[in-house]
Design an enzyme around this catalytic site. Structure first.
Site, PDB file in Angstrom:
ATOM      1  N   HIS A   1       1.857   4.411  -2.838  1.00  0.00           N
ATOM      2  CA  HIS A   1       1.958   5.862  -2.662  1.00  0.00           C
ATOM      3  C   HIS A   1       3.322   6.372  -3.101  1.00  0.00           C
ATOM      4  O   HIS A   1       3.445   7.371  -3.809  1.00  0.00           O
ATOM      5  CB  HIS A   1       1.791   6.226  -1.175  1.00  0.00           C
TER       6      HIS A   1
ATOM      7  N   HIS B   1       3.896   6.382  -6.815  1.00  0.00           N
ATOM      8  CA  HIS B   1       3.070   7.427  -7.425  1.00  0.00           C
ATOM      9  C   HIS B   1       3.788   8.773  -7.299  1.00  0.00           C
ATOM     10  O   HIS B   1       3.918   9.526  -8.278  1.00  0.00           O
ATOM     11  CB  HIS B   1       1.708   7.471  -6.735  1.00  0.00           C
TER      12      HIS B   1
ATOM     13  N   HIS C   1       0.832  -1.204   0.000  1.00  0.00           N
ATOM     14  CA  HIS C   1       0.000   0.000   0.000  1.00  0.00           C
ATOM     15  C   HIS C   1       0.868   1.255   0.000  1.00  0.00           C
ATOM     16  O   HIS C   1       0.710   2.141  -0.848  1.00  0.00           O
ATOM     17  CB  HIS C   1      -0.917  -0.028   1.228  1.00  0.00           C
ATOM     18  N   GLU C   2       1.794   1.317   0.949  1.00  0.00           N
ATOM     19  CA  GLU C   2       2.608   2.531   1.079  1.00  0.00           C
ATOM     20  C   GLU C   2       3.610   2.672  -0.064  1.00  0.00           C
ATOM     21  O   GLU C   2       3.927   3.789  -0.490  1.00  0.00           O
ATOM     22  CB  GLU C   2       3.331   2.545   2.430  1.00  0.00           C
TER      23      GLU C   2
END
Length: 634
Positions: free
Chosen positions: A429, A432, A425-426
């Site tokens: 981020h 991105h 998940h992180e």
């Protein structure tokens, strides 16, 4: 000005709140094999091995370098003041914008470094002071540049349109167009300067809650499955709720909320102050409501928010059906709130080390291509990540960083499936941010919070797809399906419930009603009954859960988890079904940063969030997963 730390635009907290918890506790030295502490012990920061700590020297070599840039930032603020009264021609506006970017980037770097150092050990007074210093500096930076927008917007419509079309300002065309869109909400120079000066006051509720929740709040000891007394912390709370021993789950649940109940008046006052802040700014800036003010920056219509709530309400029978299945699988007469994280598969645990988690994440993300994987490996190899819990470390997980350096990731890793999903998940981020920064100039690199949860949740969807296809064991498949269903529950249903709670309490306050702890608890309890169903026992203790949710201090943020999850579900399906063309569209999305409005960026990549369709698609996936579970349970 791109960097607005007061609104936490650069801080991307972890996704589902089940992944977001405070970690604190006792002290122990790591063994040579595990290099981390057992569950009932927590290391001091100085005892954490270097390879498990992020390398913040990639931002500033040391505090002397930080101080040097701090002084340079102060000097630049004095320089920008010389443009007051001169912003009526393209040349001066361009030079002023260039200087504004310099001030903004320096303030961002200073703020990010200071606060990440603070997050390593929030009880360390040195970095508490540096964090405070950086926050004050960011307020000064906002104040120093606050004259720019109102001065430019004081020009006539004809002059503004001429500037928009001026070749000398071609790079800043989108900035000028966005300023014109916001013109009705920009105040006079004097009023804007005054608002900038009160920025520290606006931070107070969040700061106070953070210190109370992370540094001052202490919990009693509870007994684990072996009868051993272990200090309850935020970081251990979910682990206790995942216990197979129902008495352990019940004790942890009741202890957690009894502790918060003792602080209910203080925390209610803090949350109410945050709501008052929002209402104050919405009125001063002439927005119809605090909600619409929060949506305006992303150019999101109120209907996107309300459509989400309505679409999820339509699917609540599916949630209630899942709760009934969970009750049957647990073989209990009544399902309680403390049973929501209990394992549904007998004697099946997934013990996943951090090294194993990294390898599995990498394998699962192969559909995104070699270029993506290369950057992922760079992050793994070069200390982008702060891995394990230590005494005083900030709760939960996030990705953060400053333009010009790679992003960083804070984790509080445990050797379980949940932590592996937090990692992917992180890193979603982080990549991105990396790709946005690499492909956009500073001013247009920062993507909006509305887009932020798409990349992180897409990574989770690909990881789950990889693991489900890899699994041949019925128990493992049921375990994974349960996990995925709980991601839907916590990310779509639960975050929408949080969003509805925020909407209700702001509307109550806007109508003049006092947000007492009793009112907050009643609203929150009633929503739990609505979302989980009347057939479930909604324990009274849950009425205090609002008091421990840090996201409520970044108001109207959590709905983006649900919209992001839905968009990510759509992207994942396209990537797995279409391959390269969908990957190219998706990577184009990641590289777009904030170069256009969020809705437009998503639409170009193939997902239209202006309609409820992505939410309905996500709910159809939830239904399919539920049916698979029901079949396996027979």
């Amino acid at each position: 000005m791109r960097f607005i730390p007061l609104l936490l635009t650069s801080l991307l907290l972890s996704g589902p709140l089940m992944l977001s918890a405070v970690h604190a506790g006792g002290i122990a030295k790591p063994s040579q094999t595990s290099r981390r502490a057992p569950m009932n012990q927590v290391l001091k920061r100085s005892e954490v091995p270097a390879e498990n700590r992020w390398n913040l020297e990639d931002i500033f070599k040391d505090e002397q370098a930080w101080e040097k840039e701090y002084q340079a930032n102060k000097k630049a603020m004095k320089e920008v003041a010389k443009f007051q009264g001169k912003l009526n021609n393209a040349a001066d506006i361009k030079t002023c914008f260039d200087l504004e970017d310099q001030i903004s980037l320096q303030a961002e770097r200073l703020y990010v470094y200071a606060n990440m150092k603070h997050h390593e050990d929030m009880a360390d007074p040195t970095y508490q002071a540096l964090s405070d210093k950086s926050k004050k500096l960011s307020v000064e930076a906002n104040e120093a540049t606050s004259f720019i927008s109102p001065e430019i917007l004081s020009l006539s419509d004809e002059q503004l349109q001429k500037l928009v079309n001026d070749p000398e300002l071609a790079f800043y065309k989108r900035t000028l167009e966005e300023m014109i869109r916001q013109k009705q909400h920009v105040l006079s120079k004097g009023e804007e300067a005054l608002l900038a000066q009160v920025g520290n006051l606006a931070q107070a509720p969040s700061t106070i809650f953070g210190m109370l929740n992370n540094a001052d709040m202490k919990f009693p000891k509870v007994k684990n499955e072996k009868g051993e007394e272990v200090e309850l912390t935020h970081g251990r709370y979910i682990q206790f709720l995942e216990s197979r021993d129902r008495s352990v789950r019940k004790q942890a649940f009741e202890t957690m909320y009894a502790t918060y109940a003792k602080q209910k008046n203080t925390i209610a006052s803090t949350l109410a102050a945050n709501v008052t802040n929002n209402i104050f700014y919405s009125k001063v800036r002439k927005y119809p409501s605090a909600l619409e003010m929060s949506l305006f920056g992303d150019n999101i219509k109120k209907e996107v928010y309300t459509n989400l709530i309505d679409a999820v309400h339509e699917s609540l029978p599916l949630m209630h059906r899942y709760m009934e299945l969970r009750r049957k699988l647990l073989k209990v007469d009544e399902l309680h709130m403390y049973d929501l994280f209990a394992p549904l598969v007998d004697e099946f645990d997934m013990d996943i080390t951090y090294e194993q988690a990294k390898q599995t994440v990498k394998e699962s993300l192969k559909p995104l291509g070699e270029d993506y994987l290369k950057v992922l490996q760079e992050g793994f190899d070069n200390r982008w990540i702060d891995v394990y819990e230590n005494e005083g470390k900030r709760n939960g997980a996030y990705s953060w960083g400053a333009f010009g350096t790679h992003p960083f990731v804070l984790l509080n890793h445990k050797d379980n499936l949940n932590s592996m999903f937090t990692l992917t998940h992180e890193m979603g981020h982080a990549l991105h941010s990396y790709l946005s920064d690499a492909n956009q100039p500073y001013r247009y690199a920062q993507y909006t919070i509305f887009l932020a949860e798409v990349a992180s949740t897409l990574n989770e969807a690909l990881l789950m797809d990889y693991m489900l296809h890899k699994s041949t064991d019925k128990k493992e498949k049921m375990y994974l399906l349960t996990y995925y269903m709980d991601q839907f529950r916590t990310t779509v249903f639960r975050q929408t419930m949080f969003a509805e709670f925020e909407k209700i309490i702001h509307e109550k306050a806007e109508e003049g009603e006092a947000l007492t702890p009793q009112l907050l608890s009643k609203i929150y309890y009633d929503l739990n009954v609505l979302y989980y169903g009347k057939d479930m026992v909604v324990d009274q203790d849950i009425e205090m859960e609002w008091a421990r949710i840090p996201h409520f201090y970044n108001s109207f943020y959590v709905y983006k988890y649900a919209t992001g999850f839905s968009a990510a579900t759509s992207f994942a399906k396209q990537i797995l079904d279409e391959g390269a063309p969908a990957v190219d569209r998706y990577l184009g999305f990641l590289k777009s940063g904030g170069s256009d409005y969020s809705i437009n960026i998503l639409k170009r990549a193939g997902v239209d969030m202006s309609t409820p369709e992505p939410i309905k698609q996500a709910m159809s996936v939830f239904k399919e997963l539920l049916e698979q579970m029901e079949t396996l349970a027979k």
